[in-house]
Write a protein that holds these residues in place. Sequence first.
Motif, PDB file in Angstrom:
ATOM      1  N   SER A 180       5.113  -2.070   7.823  1.00 43.20           N
ATOM      2  CA  SER A 180       4.530  -2.401   6.518  1.00 43.20           C
ATOM      3  C   SER A 180       3.033  -2.655   6.647  1.00 43.20           C
ATOM      4  CB  SER A 180       5.230  -3.627   5.930  1.00 43.20           C
ATOM      5  OG  SER A 180       5.153  -4.723   6.816  1.00 43.20           O
ATOM      6  N   ASP A 181       2.602  -3.240   7.769  1.00 44.00           N
ATOM      7  CA  ASP A 181       1.171  -3.509   7.956  1.00 44.00           C
ATOM      8  C   ASP A 181       0.365  -2.215   8.003  1.00 44.00           C
ATOM      9  OD1 ASP A 181       1.664  -6.191   8.044  1.00 44.00           O
ATOM     10  OD2 ASP A 181       1.688  -6.331  10.235  1.00 44.00           O
ATOM     11  N   HIS A 182       0.868  -1.226   8.742  1.00 46.55           N
ATOM     12  CA  HIS A 182       0.159   0.060   8.842  1.00 46.55           C
ATOM     13  C   HIS A 182       0.135   0.752   7.475  1.00 46.55           C
ATOM     14  CE1 HIS A 182      -0.796   3.682  11.609  1.00 46.55           C
ATOM     15  NE2 HIS A 182      -1.235   3.942  10.393  1.00 46.55           N
ATOM     16  N   TYR A 183       1.262   0.725   6.792  1.00 47.16           N
ATOM     17  CA  TYR A 183       1.316   1.366   5.478  1.00 47.16           C
ATOM     18  C   TYR A 183       0.330   0.719   4.514  1.00 47.16           C
ATOM     19  CZ  TYR A 183       2.857   2.674   0.831  1.00 47.16           C
ATOM     20  OH  TYR A 183       2.873   3.120  -0.465  1.00 47.16           O
ATOM     21  N   LEU A 184       0.303  -0.603   4.471  1.00 49.63           N
ATOM     22  CA  LEU A 184      -0.585  -1.306   3.532  1.00 49.63           C
ATOM     23  C   LEU A 184      -2.049  -1.125   3.909  1.00 49.63           C
ATOM     24  CD1 LEU A 184       1.437  -4.596   2.993  1.00 49.63           C
ATOM     25  CD2 LEU A 184       1.099  -2.731   1.348  1.00 49.63           C
ATOM     26  N   ALA A 185      -2.331  -1.054   5.201  1.00 50.54           N
ATOM     27  CA  ALA A 185      -3.709  -0.817   5.627  1.00 50.54           C
ATOM     28  C   ALA A 185      -4.214   0.523   5.080  1.00 50.54           C
ATOM     29  CB  ALA A 185      -3.805  -0.841   7.144  1.00 50.54           C
ATOM     30  N   ASP A 186      -3.392   1.547   5.176  1.00 42.52           N
ATOM     31  CA  ASP A 186      -3.781   2.857   4.641  1.00 42.52           C
ATOM     32  C   ASP A 186      -3.752   2.877   3.117  1.00 42.52           C
ATOM     33  OD1 ASP A 186      -4.043   3.618   7.223  1.00 42.52           O
ATOM     34  OD2 ASP A 186      -2.447   5.107   7.237  1.00 42.52           O
ATOM     35  N   LEU A 298       5.440   8.622   6.447  1.00 40.28           N
ATOM     36  CA  LEU A 298       4.976   7.257   6.228  1.00 40.28           C
ATOM     37  C   LEU A 298       5.355   6.324   7.374  1.00 40.28           C
ATOM     38  CD1 LEU A 298       5.804   6.801   2.426  1.00 40.28           C
ATOM     39  CD2 LEU A 298       3.592   7.297   3.469  1.00 40.28           C
ATOM     40  N   ILE A 299       5.995   6.866   8.398  1.00 41.19           N
ATOM     41  CA  ILE A 299       6.472   6.035   9.499  1.00 41.19           C
ATOM     42  C   ILE A 299       5.801   6.377  10.830  1.00 41.19           C
ATOM     43  CG2 ILE A 299       8.516   5.512  10.916  1.00 41.19           C
ATOM     44  CD1 ILE A 299      10.187   5.750   8.352  1.00 41.19           C
ATOM     45  N   TYR A 300       5.518   7.673  11.086  1.00 39.11           N
ATOM     46  CA  TYR A 300       5.109   8.079  12.425  1.00 39.11           C
ATOM     47  C   TYR A 300       3.634   8.436  12.607  1.00 39.11           C
ATOM     48  CZ  TYR A 300      10.030   8.077  13.718  1.00 39.11           C
ATOM     49  OH  TYR A 300      11.313   7.685  13.985  1.00 39.11           O
ATOM     50  N   PRO A 301       3.030   9.260  11.791  1.00 39.88           N
ATOM     51  CA  PRO A 301       1.674   9.723  12.118  1.00 39.88           C
ATOM     52  C   PRO A 301       0.623   8.645  11.886  1.00 39.88           C
ATOM     53  CG  PRO A 301       2.334  10.597   9.998  1.00 39.88           C
ATOM     54  CD  PRO A 301       3.537   9.875  10.550  1.00 39.88           C
ATOM     55  N   ILE A 302      -0.622   8.950  12.182  1.00 36.81           N
ATOM     56  CA  ILE A 302      -1.680   7.956  12.086  1.00 36.81           C
ATOM     57  C   ILE A 302      -2.048   7.652  10.632  1.00 36.81           C
ATOM     58  CG2 ILE A 302      -3.522   9.696  12.301  1.00 36.81           C
ATOM     59  CD1 ILE A 302      -5.097   7.559  13.879  1.00 36.81           C
ATOM     60  N   PHE A 303      -1.960   8.641   9.750  1.00 32.58           N
ATOM     61  CA  PHE A 303      -2.287   8.434   8.336  1.00 32.58           C
ATOM     62  C   PHE A 303      -0.991   8.344   7.537  1.00 32.58           C
ATOM     63  CE2 PHE A 303      -5.814  11.126  10.029  1.00 32.58           C
ATOM     64  CZ  PHE A 303      -6.752  10.107  10.103  1.00 32.58           C
ATOM     65  N   ARG A 304      -0.750   7.190   6.914  1.00 27.40           N
ATOM     66  CA  ARG A 304       0.516   6.938   6.235  1.00 27.40           C
ATOM     67  C   ARG A 304       0.213   6.515   4.798  1.00 27.40           C
ATOM     68  NH1 ARG A 304       3.300   3.371  11.169  1.00 27.40           N
ATOM     69  NH2 ARG A 304       2.561   4.736  12.854  1.00 27.40           N
ATOM     70  N   ASN A 305       0.213   7.473   3.905  1.00 24.14           N
ATOM     71  CA  ASN A 305      -0.205   7.227   2.537  1.00 24.14           C
ATOM     72  C   ASN A 305       0.635   8.087   1.593  1.00 24.14           C
ATOM     73  OD1 ASN A 305      -2.144   8.194   0.157  1.00 24.14           O
ATOM     74  ND2 ASN A 305      -2.779   6.138   0.786  1.00 24.14           N
ATOM     75  N   PHE A 306       1.152   7.465   0.535  1.00 25.83           N
ATOM     76  CA  PHE A 306       2.060   8.188  -0.358  1.00 25.83           C
ATOM     77  C   PHE A 306       1.339   9.296  -1.124  1.00 25.83           C
ATOM     78  CE2 PHE A 306       4.511   8.863  -4.243  1.00 25.83           C
ATOM     79  CZ  PHE A 306       5.787   9.004  -3.735  1.00 25.83           C
ATOM     80  N   GLU A 307       0.121   9.034  -1.566  1.00 25.44           N
ATOM     81  CA  GLU A 307      -0.635  10.085  -2.262  1.00 25.44           C
ATOM     82  C   GLU A 307      -0.864  11.271  -1.342  1.00 25.44           C
ATOM     83  OE1 GLU A 307      -4.857  10.755  -4.692  1.00 25.44           O
ATOM     84  OE2 GLU A 307      -4.422   8.829  -3.752  1.00 25.44           O
ATOM     85  N   LEU A 308      -1.111  11.003  -0.071  1.00 27.19           N
ATOM     86  CA  LEU A 308      -1.269  12.074   0.913  1.00 27.19           C
ATOM     87  C   LEU A 308       0.017  12.887   1.026  1.00 27.19           C
ATOM     88  CD1 LEU A 308      -2.984  13.408   3.134  1.00 27.19           C
ATOM     89  CD2 LEU A 308      -2.121  11.669   4.712  1.00 27.19           C
TER      90      LEU A 308
END
Length: 472
Positions: A180-186, A298-308
């Motif tokens: 969740s931290d990585h997701y929210l950061a992105d 949204l779980i594995y790569p470096i960029f985890r963003n729903f719009e992406l």
Amino acid sequence: MLTPRFKLTQDDNNVYISVHAPYTNIGDTEIDVDGENFLFVSSPYFLRLHLPGRILDNDRSKGSYVCDSGDFNLTFVKETPGEYFENLDMITSLLAPRDIPDINPSLVEMLEEDGITFDENENHESTDSFGYGFANKLTTQFHGIGNEFPQIFELRMPEQVSVDERNKLRKEYEDNKFSSDHYLADFFDDELISPYVSSEPFWDSSGFNVESDFSEDEVGVLKELPNKNFLLNNKEYNQVLFGLVDILYGYCYDKRTTLNDSTVESSWTINKLSSTLSWFCVFNDVRETLVACYRRALIYPIFRNFELCNKVKNDLVSLFRKGKKFIIKSLIEIHQMFNSSNDARYILNQLYIKDYLIFLQKCRSDELDELCNNIANLEIAKNDLDLELEELESAAEMVQQDEIEIMENKMALKMASMSLLPKRNNAYVEESHETSDSSRSSDCSDSSSDTSSDSSCEDDSSDELDSDDDPL
């Protein structure tokens, strides 16, 4: 015997065949035409083609050999003038069957014209419940493959986990991996994500030519593939198509997040984002497939963003709309990435990619168009992913708002404490200086003979200097 590179083109009345055979002895060359069949033999080369229409070897046929390039350029007349020969650029599907052993014995040699046979008995389950690989046709050929390649497969023993159980286990595994931290950061870092959201894949650029021929390297891959027939029921056929979506989504993600300049990590990205390649999973509809793609993106790569993720889905639609030939080109690039990977991802070519390259040359374009439309018409929502994204975002925004309010309160208190200090007005001081100067000037002029006045003037002058030195 080697299979030479070759290329076929046509006009209304003729078929043109170019064969690249630079190390041949032209005197030992044999060329034969019999209806749909074309044979070229010239040691060390052997080429046998099965054409989609009939050609004639008559007095209007001709050929030449270019020594500098090593190319045979041959012209043959169509038996039916004006007939259009379809799929002349599908290299593998033109190759006549060869008796070459293959790792996937369930995919038999081509016996029918289109190369895909539908199993009419839909009531029985022809896919093994513990199978894996293309169309789940492998069962025992790679026993313990997950343990042998742990850097590639998250499911260690596919032969011991049924196809129906794999998606459930995959989701549980992914839930534990979600950060969740990585997701929210992105989610909050627009500056980081913006370049990748605003970019476009190379196939959408104005200079892209979708009609370009296969390159020499691409032809080199296609001509080495065996020409096989696929015996599939409707369920298996659809699962193969959904697996294609799953693999190409990872390819599109890689192109967008590398700004079309794939790196040594690209093979990892495609492998990791695909449930087909990581978990030997199969899907039964497009929505289920895309949900799995979004989750892993949204779980594995470096960029985890729903719009992406949504942008990547649009790229996938655009890729499919470029047609079957470009889809094959994309799979060939994936094939080359896996072959050059340091983590032995060539095994994914053996399990999946090679058969997909053969399958795509045989499947009908209208089926790929229909699949593309289904993808385009689907909208994936955050709640579909079962990752509680909206709840996380709401909670994070509340925390962020609280932090803003705390900072504003601290600033207000600081400003209030500053307002309690004695006021020092620069304008007032400057005005006082001017008044003092005037008074001193007058006093000094009126009482220039007064010693005490002179002393007073000197003292005032000293005070003025002190005042100027004071940092207001």
